[in-house]
Design a protein around this motif. Structure first.
Motif, mmCIF file in Angstrom:
data_model
loop_
_atom_site.group_PDB
_atom_site.id
_atom_site.type_symbol
_atom_site.label_atom_id
_atom_site.label_comp_id
_atom_site.label_asym_id
_atom_site.label_seq_id
_atom_site.Cartn_x
_atom_site.Cartn_y
_atom_site.Cartn_z
ATOM 1 N N LEU A 117 20.339 -9.058 -2.665
ATOM 2 C CA LEU A 117 20.505 -8.032 -3.692
ATOM 3 C C LEU A 117 20.139 -6.660 -3.154
ATOM 4 C CD1 LEU A 117 18.408 -10.070 -6.234
ATOM 5 C CD2 LEU A 117 20.887 -9.792 -6.387
ATOM 6 N N SER A 118 20.992 -5.676 -3.398
ATOM 7 C CA SER A 118 20.547 -4.304 -3.124
ATOM 8 C C SER A 118 19.945 -3.823 -4.439
ATOM 9 C CB SER A 118 21.725 -3.430 -2.705
ATOM 10 O OG SER A 118 22.401 -2.957 -3.844
ATOM 11 N N LYS A 128 20.707 -1.481 -6.115
ATOM 12 C CA LYS A 128 21.792 -1.040 -7.025
ATOM 13 C C LYS A 128 22.375 -2.217 -7.802
ATOM 14 C CE LYS A 128 23.515 2.582 -4.058
ATOM 15 N NZ LYS A 128 23.964 2.038 -2.793
ATOM 16 N N ASP A 129 22.273 -3.432 -7.226
ATOM 17 C CA ASP A 129 22.842 -4.607 -7.896
ATOM 18 C C ASP A 129 22.018 -5.031 -9.108
ATOM 19 O OD1 ASP A 129 24.759 -4.979 -5.879
ATOM 20 O OD2 ASP A 129 23.348 -6.120 -4.650
ATOM 21 N N ILE A 130 20.743 -4.660 -9.094
ATOM 22 C CA ILE A 130 19.852 -5.174 -10.140
ATOM 23 C C ILE A 130 19.250 -4.016 -10.936
ATOM 24 C CG2 ILE A 130 19.340 -7.405 -9.040
ATOM 25 C CD1 ILE A 130 16.863 -6.206 -7.804
#
Ligand code: CP
Ligand code: NVA
Length: 308
Positions: free
Chosen positions: A73-74, A76-78
């Motif tokens: 996960l970056s 930005k993904d979460i």
């Protein structure tokens, strides 16, 4: 009790030595393509707040090769990237997965995450420390020299997360270390203090200087890293002019032991912190060093999941 690996000193000297040896063992098994799946049924989550090639791919490939599954996960993904707290993120992710690795900015974010996590947390790099890299470096040093005895490592350049982690790992394993940095870019004072404390037990000789020639004199290992770490892009111009005389080049390396090895955590900037003839030359071990990330990290996970 949940153990985390946020700093080289989260493993004592004995555990560090055992982890290096376990990494060597894992390397043999993976190279022989032996059926070896100790992490079957385990899930590793990885959160990246900064870019990565080696850390991302070596953790993911290593964990999958040993039977596990990964979630990458970056921020930005979460929701972390939209302001959810690190504490809440830790509680949530640790309720789904078995182990988590984080790459972030302030080291305090890792401490805050780990104190709210019900699973082991690994530091995949913070502004202060990069312990997975330097544990793999200790592995590469053992593989190359056969032991940690009578060795001197010289680190030249920016007194950053790599300099800090090398100070702690060398102190733990009794490797003499000389760090040459400009006064304004010295390693963390707290880390230097901690390394000196540890060295009283291991007899590692620790020197902090601003003279690169003094540091490299007689060194078995010459190490450098980028001059502007991730997040410092706006300081590039200023740092480069000050760090110029710390470049690892032929002239500087001529003061090292004739059988010295050159190390760099990568990514490298050729003809900035290191000249091409050194990083691509016969003394360089940078690609073996990068490969060894995979095996050393799997050994860290073994320890944290109590799989020994
Ligand atoms: N050395 C290292 O950590 O490389 P990455 O930034 O590519 O992960
Ligand atoms: N000091 C570098 C290391 C990269 C692996 C950085 O923090 O960007």
């Amino acid at each position: 009790m949940i153990y985390h690996y946020l700093s080289p000193t989260d493993f004592d000297a004995l555990k560090t030595l055992k982890t290096v040896d376990l990494g060597i063992n894992i390397k043999e098994k993976i190279k022989k393509k032996q059926e070896y799946k100790p992490f079957r049924d385990y899930i590793l989550a990885m959160i990246f707040e900064k870019s990565s090639t080696r850390t991302r791919v070596s953790f993911e490939a290593g964990f999958k090769r040993l039977g596990g599954q990964t979630i990458v996960l970056s921020s930005k993904d979460i929701q972390l990237g939209r302001g959810e707290t690190i504490q809440d993120t830790a509680k949530i992710i640790s309720s789904y997965c078995d182990i988590v690795m984080i790459r972030t900015f302030e080291h305090q974010r890792l401490i805050d995450f780990s104190s709210n996590s019900s699973i082991p947390v690994i530091n995949g790099l913070s502004d202060l420390l990069h312990p997975c890299q330097t544990l793999a470096d200790m592995f590469t040093i053992k593989e190359h020299f056969g032991s940690f005895d009578n060795l001197k490592l010289a680190y030249v350049g920016d007194g950053n997360n790599m300099a800090n982690s090398l100070l702690l790992h060398c102190a733990l394993l009794g490797i003499d270390i000389s760090v040459a940095c400009p006064k304004d870019y010295s390693p963390s004072g707290l880390v230097v203090k901690e390394a000196i404390e540890i060295s009283k037990l291991t007899q590692a000789n620790i020197v902090i200087t601003d003279d690169p020639t003094e540091a490299v004199s007689g060194a078995n290992i010459v190490y450098t890293d980028v001059w502007a770490s991730m997040g410092q892009e706006d300081q590039k111009e200023k740092k480069y002019s000050i760090l110029k005389k710390y470049q690892a080049n032929k002239e500087l390396c001529s003061f090292a032991d004739s059988n010295f090895i050159f190390m760099h955590c990568l990514p490298a900037h050729r003809n900035e912190e290191v000249t091409s003839d050194i990083i691509d030359g016969k003394n360089s071990v940078v690609f073996v060093q990068a490969e060894n990330r995979l095996y050393a990290q799997m050994a860290i996970i073994f320890n944290l999941l109590n799989k020994e």
